[in-house]
Motif scaffolding. Structure first.
Motif, PDB file in Angstrom:
ATOM      1  N   ILE A  12      19.825 112.534  37.636  1.00 17.72           N
ATOM      2  CA  ILE A  12      20.567 113.594  36.967  1.00 17.72           C
ATOM      3  C   ILE A  12      21.545 114.281  37.944  1.00 17.72           C
ATOM      4  O   ILE A  12      22.603 114.739  37.563  1.00 17.72           O
ATOM      5  CB  ILE A  12      19.554 114.588  36.346  1.00 17.72           C
ATOM      6  CG1 ILE A  12      20.134 115.251  35.127  1.00 17.72           C
ATOM      7  CG2 ILE A  12      19.024 115.587  37.314  1.00 17.72           C
ATOM      8  CD1 ILE A  12      19.685 114.627  33.864  1.00 17.72           C
ATOM      9  N   LEU A  13      21.144 114.311  39.199  1.00 12.36           N
ATOM     10  CA  LEU A  13      21.999 114.887  40.249  1.00 12.36           C
ATOM     11  C   LEU A  13      21.692 114.074  41.513  1.00 12.36           C
ATOM     12  O   LEU A  13      20.606 114.204  42.074  1.00 12.36           O
ATOM     13  CB  LEU A  13      21.623 116.361  40.451  1.00 12.36           C
ATOM     14  CG  LEU A  13      22.423 117.161  41.470  1.00 12.36           C
ATOM     15  CD1 LEU A  13      23.794 117.512  40.904  1.00 12.36           C
ATOM     16  CD2 LEU A  13      21.688 118.461  41.830  1.00 12.36           C
ATOM     17  N   ASN A  14      22.645 113.225  41.903  1.00  6.40           N
ATOM     18  CA  ASN A  14      22.326 112.394  43.073  1.00  6.40           C
ATOM     19  C   ASN A  14      22.502 113.190  44.367  1.00  6.40           C
ATOM     20  O   ASN A  14      23.024 114.307  44.367  1.00  6.40           O
ATOM     21  CB  ASN A  14      23.122 111.078  43.056  1.00  6.40           C
ATOM     22  CG  ASN A  14      24.622 111.300  43.202  1.00  6.40           C
ATOM     23  OD1 ASN A  14      25.055 112.149  43.965  1.00  6.40           O
ATOM     24  ND2 ASN A  14      25.401 110.529  42.460  1.00  6.40           N
ATOM     25  N   ASP A  15      22.055 112.592  45.473  1.00  6.34           N
ATOM     26  CA  ASP A  15      22.041 113.317  46.755  1.00  6.34           C
ATOM     27  C   ASP A  15      23.437 113.772  47.175  1.00  6.34           C
ATOM     28  O   ASP A  15      23.613 114.868  47.714  1.00  6.34           O
ATOM     29  CB  ASP A  15      21.436 112.430  47.854  1.00  6.34           C
ATOM     30  CG  ASP A  15      19.948 112.243  47.625  1.00  6.34           C
ATOM     31  OD1 ASP A  15      19.388 112.989  46.796  1.00  6.34           O
ATOM     32  OD2 ASP A  15      19.355 111.356  48.264  1.00  6.34           O
ATOM     33  N   LEU A  16      24.406 112.907  46.914  1.00  7.32           N
ATOM     34  CA  LEU A  16      25.780 113.231  47.289  1.00  7.32           C
ATOM     35  C   LEU A  16      26.281 114.459  46.516  1.00  7.32           C
ATOM     36  O   LEU A  16      26.896 115.369  47.073  1.00  7.32           O
ATOM     37  CB  LEU A  16      26.680 112.018  46.991  1.00  7.32           C
ATOM     38  CG  LEU A  16      27.981 111.955  47.773  1.00  7.32           C
ATOM     39  CD1 LEU A  16      27.692 111.760  49.261  1.00  7.32           C
ATOM     40  CD2 LEU A  16      28.862 110.824  47.242  1.00  7.32           C
ATOM     41  N   LYS A 133      15.591 120.044  39.526  1.00  6.41           N
ATOM     42  CA  LYS A 133      16.163 119.494  40.748  1.00  6.41           C
ATOM     43  C   LYS A 133      16.747 120.630  41.617  1.00  6.41           C
ATOM     44  O   LYS A 133      16.760 120.566  42.840  1.00  6.41           O
ATOM     45  CB  LYS A 133      17.268 118.503  40.342  1.00  6.41           C
ATOM     46  CG  LYS A 133      17.904 117.762  41.448  1.00  6.41           C
ATOM     47  CD  LYS A 133      17.336 116.375  41.596  1.00  6.41           C
ATOM     48  CE  LYS A 133      17.831 115.770  42.891  1.00  6.41           C
ATOM     49  NZ  LYS A 133      17.703 114.344  42.970  1.00  6.41           N
ATOM     50  N   LEU A 134      17.217 121.667  40.950  1.00  2.65           N
ATOM     51  CA  LEU A 134      17.888 122.760  41.658  1.00  2.65           C
ATOM     52  C   LEU A 134      16.922 123.850  42.122  1.00  2.65           C
ATOM     53  O   LEU A 134      17.227 124.597  43.052  1.00  2.65           O
ATOM     54  CB  LEU A 134      18.956 123.389  40.744  1.00  2.65           C
ATOM     55  CG  LEU A 134      20.128 122.470  40.374  1.00  2.65           C
ATOM     56  CD1 LEU A 134      20.915 123.066  39.215  1.00  2.65           C
ATOM     57  CD2 LEU A 134      21.036 122.262  41.580  1.00  2.65           C
ATOM     58  N   ALA A 135      15.804 123.967  41.441  1.00  2.00           N
ATOM     59  CA  ALA A 135      14.841 125.033  41.777  1.00  2.00           C
ATOM     60  C   ALA A 135      13.442 124.510  41.479  1.00  2.00           C
ATOM     61  O   ALA A 135      13.273 123.722  40.552  1.00  2.00           O
ATOM     62  CB  ALA A 135      15.133 126.268  40.927  1.00  2.00           C
ATOM     63  N   SER A 136      12.460 124.972  42.267  1.00  2.00           N
ATOM     64  CA  SER A 136      11.111 124.469  41.993  1.00  2.00           C
ATOM     65  C   SER A 136      10.457 125.355  40.937  1.00  2.00           C
ATOM     66  O   SER A 136      10.528 126.585  41.002  1.00  2.00           O
ATOM     67  CB  SER A 136      10.289 124.411  43.279  1.00  2.00           C
ATOM     68  OG  SER A 136       9.860 125.687  43.625  1.00  2.00           O
TER      69      SER A 136
END
Ligand code: FE2
Length: 284
Positions: A12-16, A133-136
């Motif tokens: 959904i959101l790659n490392d790059l 992915k952005l926050a736990s």
């Protein structure tokens, strides 16, 4: 290829992309939501506006205590769905100067908890995955539907969202969904790449039923560094809570609908003296 398969092979959101977000303080993800998905949210938004009776709050906007009452209406909106007008959409007696469906600037801030369609939209798998992915263990702080009306949609000055929604451990994250195309003509977002690395310039502090602005740095933002984020319908723009951003007036004949969510990790601490007060911050 089946879309599910594609989703599995493409995160959904790659490392790059994640790295780019950390570097710039914002990130545009195009084609995040389908046209149908956006259109169904817009339909519900228009329905809510249609059902909203401005007469109910007319007195609030037409008495001597206008400023105070306006403030209270805003301050208590964290647990409710409340409607806010474009500037000049009401006259001194609280009467609308334009049609109701063209007068609403935005509404919020608990759409994700109180409206079934907004709740489903906000918690759909893609948004839940992105938020995780952005926050736990992310929770939603607030939700807001912004109309940016044709011809009267007002400018939003350069600001950092953390001024209004301050979290103590790390900045809240904004998810800005383009429910309609956002262009230079209808007042798209603008942001300063890397501007989130500067400190927070101010905070809106709540004191009982009013607020005050605490200023830490009164130097103006270098607006020459702003870049426009023109995005098609279905895009999402991620915004670090410290990222300076703004939008210009909408003088075009087209509206610029957007839906925003602000999220943070459950173990972050939402400052108690923020304007927004809510009993529970719900997750995904
Ligand atoms: Fe903002």
């Amino acid at each position: 290829m089946h879309s599910e398969l594609r989703e599995n092979t493409h995160p959904i959101l790659n490392d790059l992309q994640h790295q780019q977000f950390k570097q710039d303080g914002f990130l545009v993800l195009k084609d995040f939501l389908s046209k149908e998905n956006c259109e169904s949210l817009k339909e519900e938004a228009l329905q809510l506006i249609d059902e909203f009776n401005p007469e109910k709050i007319k007195t609030m906007f037409s008495t001597k205590n206008q400023v105070h009452r306006n403030k209270k209406y805003f301050l208590d909106s964290g647990e409710d769905i409340r409607f806010f007008f474009e500037e000049n959409a009401l006259d001194a007696e609280g009467n609308l100067t334009v049609e109701k469906n063209l007068a609403i600037n935005k509404f919020g801030h608990a759409l994700h908890d109180l409206n079934a369609i907004f709740s489903c939209f906000s918690r759909q798998e893609k948004i839940a995955k992105l938020s995780n992915k952005l926050a736990s263990d992310p929770v939603i702080i607030q939700s807001m539907y912004i109309c940016k009306q044709p011809r009267i949609g007002g400018e939003v000055n350069c600001h950092q969202d953390a001024t209004y929604l301050f979290a103590e451990k790390e900045p809240v994250i904004g998810l800005w969904f383009a429910i309609e195309d956002a262009t230079l003509e209808n007042g798209c977002l603008w942001a300063i790449p890397g501007g989130h690395k500067e400190k927070l310039k101010s905070r809106m502090i709540r004191e009982e039923d009013t607020t005050r602005l605490e200023i830490y740095d009164d130097a103006p933002w270098d607006l020459n560094k702003m870049i426009p984020l023109e995005v098609p319908q279905g895009s999402v723009i991620l915004l670090d809570g410290l990222a300076p951003h703004m939008s210009k007036e909408n003088k075009s004949p087209r509206s610029r609908h957007a839906y925003t969510l602000h999220i943070m990790s459950r173990n972050n601490k939402f400052a108690e003296n923020n304007w927004l007060r809510k009993q529970n911050y719900t997750g995904f």
